[in-house]
Design a protein around this motif. Structure first.
Motif, PDB file in Angstrom:
ATOM      1  N   THR A  24     -33.824  -8.094  46.072  1.00 45.62           N
ATOM      2  CA  THR A  24     -34.262  -8.374  44.513  1.00 45.62           C
ATOM      3  C   THR A  24     -35.760  -7.938  44.644  1.00 45.62           C
ATOM      4  O   THR A  24     -36.437  -8.814  45.165  1.00 45.62           O
ATOM      5  CB  THR A  24     -33.963  -9.610  44.085  1.00 45.62           C
ATOM      6  N   THR A  25     -36.162  -7.463  43.525  1.00 46.10           N
ATOM      7  CA  THR A  25     -37.797  -7.092  43.307  1.00 46.10           C
ATOM      8  C   THR A  25     -38.193  -7.740  41.887  1.00 46.10           C
ATOM      9  O   THR A  25     -39.130  -7.594  41.813  1.00 46.10           O
ATOM     10  CB  THR A  25     -37.977  -5.586  43.583  1.00 46.10           C
ATOM     11  N   PHE A  26     -37.218  -8.044  41.186  1.00 43.99           N
ATOM     12  CA  PHE A  26     -37.577  -8.557  39.837  1.00 43.99           C
ATOM     13  C   PHE A  26     -36.543  -9.294  39.315  1.00 43.99           C
ATOM     14  O   PHE A  26     -35.260  -8.743  39.365  1.00 43.99           O
ATOM     15  CB  PHE A  26     -38.025  -7.360  38.614  1.00 43.99           C
ATOM     16  N   THR A  27     -36.537 -10.326  38.446  1.00 45.32           N
ATOM     17  CA  THR A  27     -35.877 -10.974  37.795  1.00 45.32           C
ATOM     18  C   THR A  27     -36.443 -11.399  36.453  1.00 45.32           C
ATOM     19  O   THR A  27     -37.609 -11.933  36.354  1.00 45.32           O
ATOM     20  CB  THR A  27     -35.197 -12.069  38.463  1.00 45.32           C
ATOM     21  N   ASP A  28     -35.732 -11.550  35.320  1.00 49.51           N
ATOM     22  CA  ASP A  28     -36.233 -12.005  33.974  1.00 49.51           C
ATOM     23  C   ASP A  28     -34.908 -12.757  33.272  1.00 49.51           C
ATOM     24  O   ASP A  28     -33.939 -12.189  32.940  1.00 49.51           O
ATOM     25  CB  ASP A  28     -37.022 -11.092  33.125  1.00 49.51           C
ATOM     26  N   ALA A  29     -35.163 -14.108  33.210  1.00 46.87           N
ATOM     27  CA  ALA A  29     -34.024 -14.608  32.288  1.00 46.87           C
ATOM     28  C   ALA A  29     -34.767 -15.367  31.089  1.00 46.87           C
ATOM     29  O   ALA A  29     -34.295 -16.708  30.789  1.00 46.87           O
ATOM     30  CB  ALA A  29     -33.340 -15.294  33.182  1.00 46.87           C
ATOM     31  N   VAL A  30     -36.184 -15.441  30.986  1.00 45.11           N
ATOM     32  CA  VAL A  30     -36.870 -16.163  30.050  1.00 45.11           C
ATOM     33  C   VAL A  30     -36.445 -15.862  28.366  1.00 45.11           C
ATOM     34  O   VAL A  30     -36.290 -16.496  27.552  1.00 45.11           O
ATOM     35  CB  VAL A  30     -38.212 -16.044  30.272  1.00 45.11           C
ATOM     36  N   GLU A  31     -36.621 -14.413  28.212  1.00 48.17           N
ATOM     37  CA  GLU A  31     -36.269 -13.830  26.730  1.00 48.17           C
ATOM     38  C   GLU A  31     -35.231 -14.153  26.514  1.00 48.17           C
ATOM     39  O   GLU A  31     -34.105 -14.164  26.961  1.00 48.17           O
ATOM     40  CB  GLU A  31     -36.710 -12.346  26.783  1.00 48.17           C
ATOM     41  N   TYR A  32     -34.873 -14.319  25.047  1.00 50.96           N
ATOM     42  CA  TYR A  32     -33.729 -14.550  24.156  1.00 50.96           C
ATOM     43  C   TYR A  32     -33.750 -13.750  22.870  1.00 50.96           C
ATOM     44  O   TYR A  32     -34.844 -13.262  22.622  1.00 50.96           O
ATOM     45  CB  TYR A  32     -33.137 -15.701  23.959  1.00 50.96           C
ATOM     46  N   LEU A  33     -32.602 -13.409  22.260  1.00 53.79           N
ATOM     47  CA  LEU A  33     -32.327 -12.755  21.185  1.00 53.79           C
ATOM     48  C   LEU A  33     -31.634 -13.810  20.313  1.00 53.79           C
ATOM     49  O   LEU A  33     -30.578 -14.599  20.548  1.00 53.79           O
ATOM     50  CB  LEU A  33     -31.358 -11.483  21.208  1.00 53.79           C
ATOM     51  N   SER A  34     -32.062 -13.976  19.032  1.00 55.23           N
ATOM     52  CA  SER A  34     -31.456 -14.916  18.115  1.00 55.23           C
ATOM     53  C   SER A  34     -30.279 -14.168  17.481  1.00 55.23           C
ATOM     54  O   SER A  34     -30.293 -13.033  17.083  1.00 55.23           O
ATOM     55  CB  SER A  34     -32.643 -15.191  17.187  1.00 55.23           C
ATOM     56  N   LEU A  35     -29.547 -14.998  17.028  1.00 54.58           N
ATOM     57  CA  LEU A  35     -28.156 -14.382  16.320  1.00 54.58           C
ATOM     58  C   LEU A  35     -28.330 -15.167  14.894  1.00 54.58           C
ATOM     59  O   LEU A  35     -28.659 -16.396  14.896  1.00 54.58           O
ATOM     60  CB  LEU A  35     -27.226 -14.926  17.123  1.00 54.58           C
ATOM     61  N   GLY A  36     -27.810 -14.520  13.911  1.00 53.23           N
ATOM     62  CA  GLY A  36     -27.424 -14.908  12.557  1.00 53.23           C
ATOM     63  C   GLY A  36     -28.214 -13.948  11.666  1.00 53.23           C
ATOM     64  O   GLY A  36     -28.260 -12.830  11.844  1.00 53.23           O
ATOM     65  N   ASN A  37     -28.626 -14.297  10.718  1.00 49.47           N
ATOM     66  CA  ASN A  37     -29.371 -13.431   9.336  1.00 49.47           C
ATOM     67  C   ASN A  37     -30.672 -13.040   9.910  1.00 49.47           C
ATOM     68  O   ASN A  37     -31.324 -13.989  10.371  1.00 49.47           O
ATOM     69  CB  ASN A  37     -29.374 -14.145   8.157  1.00 49.47           C
ATOM     70  N   ALA A  38     -30.938 -11.966   9.908  1.00 48.31           N
ATOM     71  CA  ALA A  38     -32.093 -11.349  10.024  1.00 48.31           C
ATOM     72  C   ALA A  38     -33.185 -11.741   9.204  1.00 48.31           C
ATOM     73  O   ALA A  38     -33.136 -11.958   8.238  1.00 48.31           O
ATOM     74  CB  ALA A  38     -32.103 -10.029  10.307  1.00 48.31           C
TER      75      ALA A  38
END
Length: 151
Positions: A84-98
């Motif tokens: 493993t050379t890189f991991t990222d689990a910090v970002e997120y996407l919001s769901l609902g009305n834009a």
């Protein structure tokens, strides 16, 4: 932060770099999880990439947004030669009305008090609406005290 409608198709373009001194083979693995990085599984994929040394490529990742959740966490990782050379689990996407599509002053939105548009704003929500709490006549409004700093 991006916001997506429930049950909508989501495509994100992931840029993968190869900053190593050898080996152009890079494996991108991704998972989409509900509400948190270790949440229930939504979708996943793997893309074996060939990236010239010192270069980068963009790989699209697509899945369908779930219903009823407020966030999707993409969990990304890359591997070279099994390590493993890189991991990222910090970002997120919001769901609902834009943003920009919800009129918080609409009757379908409830607020104990009153909603108001910002000065000069007459269109649906643009990130500046606020709910003013109802305060009975003679009632105290409690606000946090500011700490004074001695110089």
């Amino acid at each position: 932060m991006d916001t997506y409608a429930h049950n909508s198709a989501i495509t994100r373009n992931i840029t993968v770099s190869n900053d190593a001194l050898s080996d152009t083979a890079v494996d991108l693995t991704w998972k989409a999880r509900r509400d948190r990085a270790d949440g229930a599984f939504i979708a996943s994929g793997n893309a074996p990439l060939t990236i010239p040394l010192g270069s980068r490529v963009t790989q699209p990742v697509s899945f369908t947004a779930p219903t009823g959740d407020s966030r999707v966490h993409p969990v990304l990782s890359t591997e070279k030669a099994g390590s493993t050379t890189f991991t990222d689990a910090v970002e997120y996407l919001s769901l609902g009305n834009a943003p920009g599509t919800v009129d918080h002053a609409a009757s379908a939105v409830t607020c104990t008090g009153s909603w108001g548009h910002a000065t000069g704003e007459s269109v649906p929500y643009a990130g500046t609406n606020s709910c003013q709490p109802a305060v009975a006549a003679g009632a105290d409004v409690i606000r946090p005290r500011r700490r004074r700093t001695a110089y």
